[in-house]
Scaffold this motif. Sequence first.
Motif, PDB file in Angstrom:
ATOM      1  N   UNK A 131     -13.460   1.507   3.335  1.00 44.06           N
ATOM      2  CA  UNK A 131     -12.596   2.666   3.135  1.00 44.06           C
ATOM      3  C   UNK A 131     -12.673   3.547   4.381  1.00 44.06           C
ATOM      4  N   UNK A 132     -11.526   3.841   4.953  1.00 47.00           N
ATOM      5  CA  UNK A 132     -11.486   4.687   6.142  1.00 47.00           C
ATOM      6  C   UNK A 132     -11.752   6.140   5.751  1.00 47.00           C
ATOM      7  N   UNK A 133     -12.767   6.738   6.334  1.00 46.42           N
ATOM      8  CA  UNK A 133     -13.028   8.159   6.110  1.00 46.42           C
ATOM      9  C   UNK A 133     -12.537   8.930   7.331  1.00 46.42           C
ATOM     10  N   UNK A 134     -11.889  10.049   7.102  1.00 46.38           N
ATOM     11  CA  UNK A 134     -11.319  10.807   8.221  1.00 46.38           C
ATOM     12  C   UNK A 134     -11.445  12.301   7.971  1.00 46.38           C
ATOM     13  N   UNK A 135     -11.480  13.066   9.046  1.00 39.23           N
ATOM     14  CA  UNK A 135     -11.528  14.528   8.984  1.00 39.23           C
ATOM     15  C   UNK A 135     -10.229  15.083   9.539  1.00 39.23           C
ATOM     16  N   UNK A 136      -9.717  16.109   8.906  1.00 37.13           N
ATOM     17  CA  UNK A 136      -8.514  16.761   9.404  1.00 37.13           C
ATOM     18  C   UNK A 136      -8.822  17.511  10.695  1.00 37.13           C
ATOM     19  N   UNK A 137      -7.894  17.483  11.618  1.00 34.40           N
ATOM     20  CA  UNK A 137      -8.054  18.228  12.859  1.00 34.40           C
ATOM     21  C   UNK A 137      -7.929  19.721  12.577  1.00 34.40           C
ATOM     22  N   UNK A 138      -8.368  20.528  13.522  1.00 35.20           N
ATOM     23  CA  UNK A 138      -8.278  21.981  13.350  1.00 35.20           C
ATOM     24  C   UNK A 138      -6.832  22.426  13.195  1.00 35.20           C
ATOM     25  N   UNK A 139      -5.945  21.828  13.975  1.00 34.26           N
ATOM     26  CA  UNK A 139      -4.533  22.207  13.880  1.00 34.26           C
ATOM     27  C   UNK A 139      -3.943  21.821  12.526  1.00 34.26           C
ATOM     28  N   UNK A 140      -4.361  20.650  12.011  1.00 34.30           N
ATOM     29  CA  UNK A 140      -3.859  20.209  10.716  1.00 34.30           C
ATOM     30  C   UNK A 140      -4.446  21.062   9.595  1.00 34.30           C
ATOM     31  N   UNK A 141      -5.706  21.443   9.734  1.00 34.77           N
ATOM     32  CA  UNK A 141      -6.317  22.323   8.733  1.00 34.77           C
ATOM     33  C   UNK A 141      -5.582  23.653   8.650  1.00 34.77           C
ATOM     34  N   UNK A 142      -5.112  24.136   9.805  1.00 35.71           N
ATOM     35  CA  UNK A 142      -4.364  25.398   9.819  1.00 35.71           C
ATOM     36  C   UNK A 142      -3.049  25.250   9.064  1.00 35.71           C
ATOM     37  N   UNK A 143      -2.375  24.107   9.263  1.00 35.32           N
ATOM     38  CA  UNK A 143      -1.129  23.858   8.533  1.00 35.32           C
ATOM     39  C   UNK A 143      -1.390  23.743   7.034  1.00 35.32           C
TER      40      UNK A 143
END
Length: 346
Positions: free
Chosen positions: A289-301
């Motif tokens: 299972x691919x685990x990923x973190x949202x980027x700072x810019x995406x977190x802002x959106x």
Amino acid sequence: MMSTARAFLPATALLCLAAGETRAETFSVSTNLPQTHWGVTQGIDPFMACVTERTGGGITFEFYHSGMIASTQEALNAVNAGLADIAYIVMVAETARMPLNGIPMLPGLSDSVIEMTAANRAALDAEGALASEYRANNIVPLLINMYPAYQLAGRTATFDTLASMRNAKISAGGGSLIVTLDALGASPVEMNAGDLYVSIQQGTLDGSMLGLASIESYKLFEVLKSVSTNGMFGSATGTWSIGTAKWDGLSPEQQTAMRDCGREVEITLARWVDNWTEELEAAFAGHGVKTFAYSESELALLDTQLSSARQAYINRLDSRGLPASAALQEYVAALQDEATKLAKSQ
């Protein structure tokens, strides 16, 4: 049948009883959770052991698990009716009677269980709006059990951007999660966790918004391909609470023992949950299972959308004459304080 393994009575209590210094009292504890659930093994079990030790056996417990006394929906009624002295109150099941205590579960606030637990406790200790609902329902919160922040898991797609969520059929357990998914542009599907495996496997769903613990419990890692790790899509809260009449009948020393044990165990539990979440992330990666973190810019959106979902919940309560805006400000301030304390301690 009660679990006799959870009736604690140290030998020191026998000496006290013989001397007439302590009147031992046994409290019944009710939950819908099974004995093996982490909320039991890491939460209420250590709490009961701590209280029994601190009171020298003056307080012992009879533990009724798996809904032996009451279901999730009837837990609060069971305490109020005297069927149980202490019960595990699931806040999502009490939104009608304790709506303000849904605030710590709202999206966009935190992804740290330690922060959320400490902030929840600070808000309750402040004797403000959140605490008033406990008083109105004749219960006292002994032990807070916060769950990991909900994450977005995908069957084939990786929901790593706001755009990727648009019109995707994503399941959630209901309540504020449905509102959250709607705010993100997804097509929310309310569904019980027990139905997820087959629905994801057959492609009825594109994904699900749920906690990593649920992915593990229901073996959803077998049918999911990706999951976020730093989303702040809300949380779930349970509190082990005692009836006010029982609480008032305790001696000051017994109340202190229960209060201290609750605060000590809930932070230890929160730290364990955060660490366990990291272990689950590694385990899922091992399952493919691919685990990923949202980027700072995406977190802002995402935060912009989550803020609108959060405000919709607050506006609805404000319109009913409830002090929701003030309660949210109180909780957010507590979160900020706890985040600052944790940052300084690291």
